[in-house]
Design a protein around this motif. Structure first.
Motif, PDB file in Angstrom:
ATOM      1  N   ARG A 209      12.425 -74.351  -0.854  1.00  0.00           N
ATOM      2  CA  ARG A 209      12.072 -74.987   0.415  1.00  0.00           C
ATOM      3  C   ARG A 209      10.589 -75.374   0.466  1.00  0.00           C
ATOM      4  NH1 ARG A 209      13.119 -71.234   4.988  1.00  0.00           N
ATOM      5  NH2 ARG A 209      13.737 -73.040   6.208  1.00  0.00           N
ATOM      6  N   ASN A 210      10.351 -76.579   0.994  1.00  0.00           N
ATOM      7  CA  ASN A 210       8.983 -77.042   1.251  1.00  0.00           C
ATOM      8  C   ASN A 210       8.126 -77.092  -0.015  1.00  0.00           C
ATOM      9  OD1 ASN A 210       9.538 -77.032   4.161  1.00  0.00           O
ATOM     10  ND2 ASN A 210       9.523 -74.817   3.931  1.00  0.00           N
ATOM     11  N   VAL A 211       8.765 -77.473  -1.117  1.00  0.00           N
ATOM     12  CA  VAL A 211       8.069 -77.592  -2.400  1.00  0.00           C
ATOM     13  C   VAL A 211       8.218 -79.003  -2.957  1.00  0.00           C
ATOM     14  CG1 VAL A 211       7.990 -76.784  -4.800  1.00  0.00           C
ATOM     15  CG2 VAL A 211       8.382 -75.146  -2.943  1.00  0.00           C
ATOM     16  N   LEU A 212       9.435 -79.532  -2.910  1.00  0.00           N
ATOM     17  CA  LEU A 212       9.727 -80.796  -3.587  1.00  0.00           C
ATOM     18  C   LEU A 212       9.066 -81.994  -2.918  1.00  0.00           C
ATOM     19  CD1 LEU A 212      13.439 -80.313  -4.631  1.00  0.00           C
ATOM     20  CD2 LEU A 212      11.349 -79.583  -5.764  1.00  0.00           C
ATOM     21  N   ILE A 213       8.553 -81.821  -1.709  1.00  0.00           N
ATOM     22  CA  ILE A 213       7.850 -82.923  -1.041  1.00  0.00           C
ATOM     23  C   ILE A 213       6.608 -83.360  -1.818  1.00  0.00           C
ATOM     24  CG2 ILE A 213       8.652 -82.431   1.291  1.00  0.00           C
ATOM     25  CD1 ILE A 213       6.014 -80.958   1.791  1.00  0.00           C
ATOM     26  N   TYR A 214       6.120 -82.533  -2.730  1.00  0.00           N
ATOM     27  CA  TYR A 214       4.916 -82.859  -3.481  1.00  0.00           C
ATOM     28  C   TYR A 214       5.229 -83.608  -4.779  1.00  0.00           C
ATOM     29  CZ  TYR A 214       3.012 -79.505  -0.204  1.00  0.00           C
ATOM     30  OH  TYR A 214       2.662 -78.853   0.950  1.00  0.00           O
ATOM     31  N   PHE A 215       6.537 -83.752  -5.104  1.00  0.00           N
ATOM     32  CA  PHE A 215       6.927 -84.389  -6.352  1.00  0.00           C
ATOM     33  C   PHE A 215       7.323 -85.850  -6.142  1.00  0.00           C
ATOM     34  CE2 PHE A 215       8.097 -79.878  -7.351  1.00  0.00           C
ATOM     35  CZ  PHE A 215       7.178 -79.694  -8.371  1.00  0.00           C
ATOM     36  N   THR A 216       7.278 -86.613  -7.220  1.00  0.00           N
ATOM     37  CA  THR A 216       7.758 -87.991  -7.186  1.00  0.00           C
ATOM     38  C   THR A 216       9.280 -87.992  -7.045  1.00  0.00           C
ATOM     39  OG1 THR A 216       8.056 -88.104  -9.586  1.00  0.00           O
ATOM     40  CG2 THR A 216       5.876 -88.708  -8.716  1.00  0.00           C
ATOM     41  N   GLU A 217       9.842 -89.163  -6.708  1.00  0.00           N
ATOM     42  CA  GLU A 217      11.299 -89.276  -6.593  1.00  0.00           C
ATOM     43  C   GLU A 217      11.969 -88.978  -7.927  1.00  0.00           C
ATOM     44  OE1 GLU A 217      13.247 -89.688  -3.881  1.00  0.00           O
ATOM     45  OE2 GLU A 217      11.342 -89.356  -2.839  1.00  0.00           O
ATOM     46  N   GLU A 218      11.361 -89.429  -9.005  1.00  0.00           N
ATOM     47  CA  GLU A 218      11.902 -89.169 -10.347  1.00  0.00           C
ATOM     48  C   GLU A 218      11.989 -87.666 -10.610  1.00  0.00           C
ATOM     49  OE1 GLU A 218      10.510 -89.582 -15.035  1.00  0.00           O
ATOM     50  OE2 GLU A 218       9.316 -90.519 -13.447  1.00  0.00           O
ATOM     51  N   ALA A 219      10.926 -86.960 -10.288  1.00  0.00           N
ATOM     52  CA  ALA A 219      10.898 -85.514 -10.520  1.00  0.00           C
ATOM     53  C   ALA A 219      11.908 -84.794  -9.627  1.00  0.00           C
ATOM     54  CB  ALA A 219       9.493 -84.974 -10.281  1.00  0.00           C
ATOM     55  N   LYS A 220      11.986 -85.216  -8.359  1.00  0.00           N
ATOM     56  CA  LYS A 220      12.943 -84.584  -7.447  1.00  0.00           C
ATOM     57  C   LYS A 220      14.371 -84.767  -7.937  1.00  0.00           C
ATOM     58  CE  LYS A 220      11.289 -86.364  -3.529  1.00  0.00           C
ATOM     59  NZ  LYS A 220      11.124 -86.619  -2.069  1.00  0.00           N
ATOM     60  N   ASN A 221      14.704 -85.957  -8.387  1.00  0.00           N
ATOM     61  CA  ASN A 221      16.054 -86.201  -8.889  1.00  0.00           C
ATOM     62  C   ASN A 221      16.365 -85.313 -10.090  1.00  0.00           C
ATOM     63  OD1 ASN A 221      16.515 -88.120  -6.926  1.00  0.00           O
ATOM     64  ND2 ASN A 221      16.051 -89.862  -8.255  1.00  0.00           N
ATOM     65  N   GLN A 222      15.375 -85.158 -10.963  1.00  0.00           N
ATOM     66  CA  GLN A 222      15.539 -84.290 -12.136  1.00  0.00           C
ATOM     67  C   GLN A 222      15.791 -82.847 -11.708  1.00  0.00           C
ATOM     68  OE1 GLN A 222      12.235 -84.420 -14.975  1.00  0.00           O
ATOM     69  NE2 GLN A 222      12.506 -82.231 -15.384  1.00  0.00           N
ATOM     70  N   ILE A 223      15.025 -82.379 -10.732  1.00  0.00           N
ATOM     71  CA  ILE A 223      15.149 -81.001 -10.265  1.00  0.00           C
ATOM     72  C   ILE A 223      16.484 -80.777  -9.563  1.00  0.00           C
ATOM     73  CG2 ILE A 223      14.211 -79.298  -8.645  1.00  0.00           C
ATOM     74  CD1 ILE A 223      11.412 -80.504  -9.326  1.00  0.00           C
ATOM     75  N   TYR A 224      16.885 -81.709  -8.702  1.00  0.00           N
ATOM     76  CA  TYR A 224      18.175 -81.560  -8.018  1.00  0.00           C
ATOM     77  C   TYR A 224      19.331 -81.532  -9.026  1.00  0.00           C
ATOM     78  CZ  TYR A 224      16.012 -82.401  -3.445  1.00  0.00           C
ATOM     79  OH  TYR A 224      15.264 -82.305  -2.297  1.00  0.00           O
ATOM     80  N   GLN A 225      19.233 -82.367 -10.054  1.00  0.00           N
ATOM     81  CA  GLN A 225      20.279 -82.372 -11.078  1.00  0.00           C
ATOM     82  C   GLN A 225      20.338 -81.021 -11.786  1.00  0.00           C
ATOM     83  OE1 GLN A 225      22.167 -85.485 -11.548  1.00  0.00           O
ATOM     84  NE2 GLN A 225      23.496 -83.817 -12.173  1.00  0.00           N
ATOM     85  N   ASN A 226      19.174 -80.470 -12.086  1.00  0.00           N
ATOM     86  CA  ASN A 226      19.129 -79.161 -12.753  1.00  0.00           C
ATOM     87  C   ASN A 226      19.605 -78.037 -11.833  1.00  0.00           C
ATOM     88  OD1 ASN A 226      18.212 -80.078 -15.249  1.00  0.00           O
ATOM     89  ND2 ASN A 226      16.065 -79.973 -14.646  1.00  0.00           N
ATOM     90  N   PHE A 227      19.262 -78.125 -10.555  1.00  0.00           N
ATOM     91  CA  PHE A 227      19.773 -77.140  -9.602  1.00  0.00           C
ATOM     92  C   PHE A 227      21.304 -77.169  -9.571  1.00  0.00           C
ATOM     93  CE2 PHE A 227      15.778 -77.015  -6.678  1.00  0.00           C
ATOM     94  CZ  PHE A 227      15.256 -75.965  -7.418  1.00  0.00           C
ATOM     95  N   SER A 228      21.866 -78.363  -9.540  1.00  0.00           N
ATOM     96  CA  SER A 228      23.317 -78.494  -9.501  1.00  0.00           C
ATOM     97  C   SER A 228      23.962 -77.839 -10.725  1.00  0.00           C
ATOM     98  CB  SER A 228      23.704 -79.974  -9.424  1.00  0.00           C
ATOM     99  OG  SER A 228      25.102 -80.127  -9.416  1.00  0.00           O
ATOM    100  N   LYS A 229      23.370 -78.066 -11.889  1.00  0.00           N
ATOM    101  CA  LYS A 229      23.894 -77.463 -13.114  1.00  0.00           C
ATOM    102  C   LYS A 229      23.768 -75.941 -13.084  1.00  0.00           C
ATOM    103  CE  LYS A 229      22.908 -81.492 -16.025  1.00  0.00           C
ATOM    104  NZ  LYS A 229      22.060 -82.032 -17.115  1.00  0.00           N
ATOM    105  N   SER A 230      22.763 -75.437 -12.375  1.00  0.00           N
ATOM    106  CA  SER A 230      22.555 -73.990 -12.288  1.00  0.00           C
ATOM    107  C   SER A 230      23.576 -73.307 -11.390  1.00  0.00           C
ATOM    108  CB  SER A 230      21.158 -73.679 -11.733  1.00  0.00           C
ATOM    109  OG  SER A 230      20.165 -73.932 -12.687  1.00  0.00           O
ATOM    110  N   LEU A 231      24.084 -74.044 -10.419  1.00  0.00           N
ATOM    111  CA  LEU A 231      24.967 -73.436  -9.426  1.00  0.00           C
ATOM    112  C   LEU A 231      26.365 -73.172  -9.987  1.00  0.00           C
ATOM    113  CD1 LEU A 231      24.096 -75.527  -6.244  1.00  0.00           C
ATOM    114  CD2 LEU A 231      23.705 -73.072  -6.524  1.00  0.00           C
ATOM    115  N   GLU A 232      26.921 -72.057  -9.561  1.00  0.00           N
ATOM    116  CA  GLU A 232      28.334 -71.796  -9.779  1.00  0.00           C
ATOM    117  C   GLU A 232      29.149 -72.804  -8.968  1.00  0.00           C
ATOM    118  OE1 GLU A 232      29.891 -69.989 -11.899  1.00  0.00           O
ATOM    119  OE2 GLU A 232      29.776 -67.848 -11.469  1.00  0.00           O
ATOM    120  N   GLU A 233      30.408 -72.963  -9.302  1.00  0.00           N
ATOM    121  CA  GLU A 233      31.285 -73.793  -8.485  1.00  0.00           C
ATOM    122  C   GLU A 233      31.298 -73.244  -7.059  1.00  0.00           C
ATOM    123  OE1 GLU A 233      35.881 -75.484  -8.497  1.00  0.00           O
ATOM    124  OE2 GLU A 233      35.209 -74.037 -10.005  1.00  0.00           O
ATOM    125  N   HIS A 234      31.089 -74.133  -6.099  1.00  0.00           N
ATOM    126  CA  HIS A 234      31.001 -73.800  -4.673  1.00  0.00           C
ATOM    127  C   HIS A 234      29.700 -73.078  -4.310  1.00  0.00           C
ATOM    128  CE1 HIS A 234      35.077 -75.138  -4.505  1.00  0.00           C
ATOM    129  NE2 HIS A 234      35.534 -74.120  -5.209  1.00  0.00           N
TER     130      HIS A 234
END
Length: 264
Positions: A209-234
């Motif tokens: 929370r309140n961290v990704l606002i400092y990153f570029t859109e490219e970086a945020k997309n990369q991080i969100y993609q990695n977060f998704s891969k980290s998550l268990e189903e549901h």
């Protein structure tokens, strides 16, 4: 004047390239205007007229380097920030996760000085006392992690914390609030760079929370993609109030409540 401005610009780009090679922090993926202003202010404050001279100083003086890394990471945090979102986490999100399993793995990403992972531990212990859980708390800033492990805070950091938590999980000594040691066994603090390091796997809840606002859109997309891969189903991603994901489907996520996204 234009030539001098271009020289300063090139000086900055050379500086951030060297920083990336030396300590693995890719400053190009942070919003340039904000990051350049922050670093330039710090450089000028320390009396260096160019980024070249400042770079040399950073790697000959550990205190300067520590201060520089602290300045890159915005270590402003509070316990239970935005209490209504925490109410949703406790009343709706955690029960959803508990339908899937009895033990929950939580990752507090970019945890700063520890207020967030300790808030998570308090919320879990108080509201779900029979549930088994573990929290991985990570940050790029080693100094912030040291403060987090120490667990000593000013009263201001506790201003939004429910009184029942404050009374139960803190000891006041000389106007400082010390976290109860019983909470520390639930949390593992570890250095982690969201832009470079391997992400943990099979996580049920990611709080960033309140961290990704400092990153570029490219970086945020990369991080969100990695977060998704980290998550268990549901599994669920909990983001900050300025970090709404406008097209979560591209990350295999779906909105289940304001600032909460579930892996599809």
């Amino acid at each position: 004047m234009r030539g001098r401005a271009n020289k300063m610009k090139d000086d900055y780009y050379d500086f951030i390239e060297k920083i990336n090679k030396r300590i693995g922090i890719e400053l190009r993926l942070y919003k340039e205007t904000q990051m350049r202003r922050r670093i330039t202010t710090l450089r000028d404050k320390r009396g260096y007229s160019s980024f070249g001279l400042y770079y040399q100083a950073l790697f000959s003086n550990k205190e300067l380097l520590d201060e520089f890394i602290d300045r890159l990471t915005i270590n402003v945090s509070e316990f239970y920030r935005n209490p209504k979102r925490w109410d949703v986490l406790i009343e709706r999100i955690i029960p959803i996760l508990l339908k899937q399993k009895s033990k929950i793995q939580i990752w507090s990403a970019a945890c700063s000085t520890g207020e967030e992972p300790y808030s998570l531990a308090m919320a879990m212990k108080h509201n779900f006392p029979t549930t088994s859980f573990q929290i991985l708390a990570t940050d790029i800033d080693e100094n912030a992690l040291k403060k987090a492990k120490n667990g000593v805070y000013l009263e201001q950091a506790l201003k939004d914390l429910p009184k029942v938590y404050k009374d139960k999980y803190f000891v006041e000594q000389e106007n400082m609030y010390h976290i109860d040691h019983s909470l520390k066994r639930y949390i593992t603090f570890k250095k982690h760079n969201l832009l470079a390091d391997i992400y943990p796997k099979k996580v049920d809840l990611i709080v960033c929370r309140n961290v990704l606002i400092y990153f570029t859109e490219e970086a945020k997309n990369q991080i969100y993609q990695n977060f998704s891969k980290s998550l268990e189903e549901h599994g669920v991603l909990f983001v900050g109030s300025t970090e709404q994901i406008f097209n979560p489907n591209q990350f295999d996520l779906s909105l289940i409540d304001t600032f909460f996204y579930q892996k599809s």
